[in-house]
Write an enzyme that holds these catalytic residues in place. Structure first.
Site, PDB file in Angstrom:
ATOM      1  N   GLY A   1     -60.684  40.278  69.503  1.00  0.00           N
ATOM      2  CA  GLY A   1     -59.879  39.385  70.321  1.00  0.00           C
ATOM      3  C   GLY A   1     -60.508  39.262  71.698  1.00  0.00           C
TER       4      GLY A   1
ATOM      5  N   GLY B   1     -60.276  42.319  66.289  1.00  0.00           N
ATOM      6  CA  GLY B   1     -59.615  41.121  65.790  1.00  0.00           C
ATOM      7  C   GLY B   1     -60.406  40.378  64.736  1.00  0.00           C
TER       8      GLY B   1
ATOM      9  N   GLU C   1     -60.519  49.980  69.680  1.00  0.00           N
ATOM     10  CA  GLU C   1     -59.449  49.795  70.668  1.00  0.00           C
ATOM     11  C   GLU C   1     -59.084  51.053  71.444  1.00  0.00           C
ATOM     12  OE1 GLU C   1     -59.282  46.493  67.754  1.00  0.00           O
ATOM     13  OE2 GLU C   1     -59.466  48.676  67.590  1.00  0.00           O
TER      14      GLU C   1
ATOM     15  N   ASP D   1     -55.324  47.793  65.938  1.00  0.00           N
ATOM     16  CA  ASP D   1     -54.189  46.958  65.554  1.00  0.00           C
ATOM     17  C   ASP D   1     -54.607  45.954  64.483  1.00  0.00           C
ATOM     18  OD1 ASP D   1     -55.775  45.529  67.395  1.00  0.00           O
ATOM     19  OD2 ASP D   1     -54.090  44.316  68.065  1.00  0.00           O
TER      20      ASP D   1
END
Length: 378
Positions: free
Chosen positions: A72, A121, A144, A152
């Site tokens: 992301g 992501g 992360e 996530d």
């Protein structure tokens, strides 16, 4: 005049009565890092193609020689959240997780060609794809814990599924794996050489696709399995090269040293013991890890077993938004991606304190926008 380049390109190629839909990530300056707009565009196109009987399958890929997707666009996310408020983060995670869940439940086969850097992501966007190809150029990671978030995009559900606790090790350590090792551990399900991409994509347009999605899934599986067997025969006849990269060898060496202790700590539900094992893993990555990020991943992984992807991602949404409110995530991004001093100033927490804080975060009363989107779609 400023020329705006599309960050995601869509195309359809027809053969006979059926077509293949192509989704190409095209955000080169950020190594295809995903933002809200890109994810929304992908969602819209997937919904169109899912209901189009002419589309037999969908392909994710990138023409960037360095990366499929670096994750992301968290640098942009943190800056915009700081300037415009928490709604930016809420909207991003809602869109990201909704799109990821759409891929997990997609009715037709999806081929993801994960060539180059594939992290965070980028993994989450394609983990639900039915057919995921990695290459000798693939670099897989859920990093992360280094930026004060947590693994996530469904990682609290899919990493624990890897055998022998290795997925927990990946999530808690932020370790990097080659495509070869990612395939052998079962994280991804096909391994082909990068230079086979053109042949594979060309062959997709010559296959006699059927009306049945289940038949098409099996046809694609048989084709990719055949391609892998051809490569295996070629490898046997070629000069022997090291099976694993230098990074893989180092990672596996350290995993071998701590795996028994790590698996015992996992069986005993001893989070402090898991963190201690990770800290012994010298040389895998020496950067600072957020123990709160590790605690969140561990807590949610314990809850994810047997849950739907909607429930897994809904719980992750709560944690992601709460971490965006706190200093943890913004401070991690500052240290790693903005100022790049690699010295995040996180609170010093013991393992027990981190677990307690993680449980507090996960029980936070919030208006879960992701749940609202799931409910609106039903």
């Amino acid at each position: 005049m400023e020329i705006k380049i599309k960050k995601v390109l869509f195309g359809e190629q027809k053969f006979g009565a059926k077509s293949v839909g192509f989704i190409e990530l095209n955000h080169a300056p950020a190594l295809n890092a995903l933002d809200t707009e890109m994810l929304a565009d992908i969602e819209k196109r997937l919904l169109v193609w899912q209901n189009d009987p002419a589309i037999a399958l969908v392909v994710f890929h990138s023409e960037n020689p360095k990366a499929f997707c670096a994750g992301g666009d968290v640098k942009k996310l943190v800056i915009e959240t700081r300037e415009k408020g928490l709604k930016i983060a809420e909207d991003f995670f809602t869109q990201e997780y909704f799109t990821d869940c759409l891929v997990h439940g997609f009715k037709k086969p999806i081929l993801a060609w994960l060539d180059g850097i594939t992290m965070g992501g980028g993994v989450g966007l394609t983990q639900g794809a039915s057919h995921r190809v990695v290459t000798e150029k693939t670099l897989l990671s859920m990093p992360e814990v280094f930026i004060g978030l947590f693994p996530d995009v469904g990682a609290t559900g899919f990493l624990p599924q890897l055998k022998d606790g290795f997925g927990y090790f990946i999530g808690l350590s932020g370790a990097r794996l080659s495509g070869q090792l990612g395939y052998e551990t079962g994280w991804q399900n096909y391994f082909l050489k990068s230079d086979k991409k053109r042949k594979v994509f060309s062959d997709l347009l010559r296959i006699d696709w059927r009306d049945s999605s289940e038949e098409n899934r099996e046809i694609l599986n048989q084709y990719l399995t055949h391609m892998m067997s051809l490569e295996a025969e070629t490898e046997e006849k070629s000069d022997g090269r090291p099976r694993y990269s230098e990074g893989d060898q180092k990672l596996l060496s350290h995993w071998q040293k701590i795996s028994s202790e790590f698996k015992k700590a996992l069986a005993d539900k001893n989070f402090a013991g898991l963190v201690e094992c990770i800290n012994k893993t010298e040389g895998v990555d020496g950067r600072a890890r957020s123990i709160l990020s590790q605690a969140l991943f561990y807590e949610m992984a314990q809850k994810a077993s047997g849950q739907s992807w909607e429930k897994v991602l809904a719980l992750e949404w709560v944690a992601s938004v709460e971490m965006s409110k706190s200093s943890s995530f913004p401070e991690g991004v500052r240290a790693v991606l903005l100022d790049k001093d690699q010295k995040p100033k996180w609170p010093m927490l013991t393992a027990d304190e981190a677990l307690a804080e993680a449980r507090k975060i996960l029980s936070s009363p919030v208006d879960n926008l992701l749940v609202r989107r799931f409910e609106a779609r039903k």
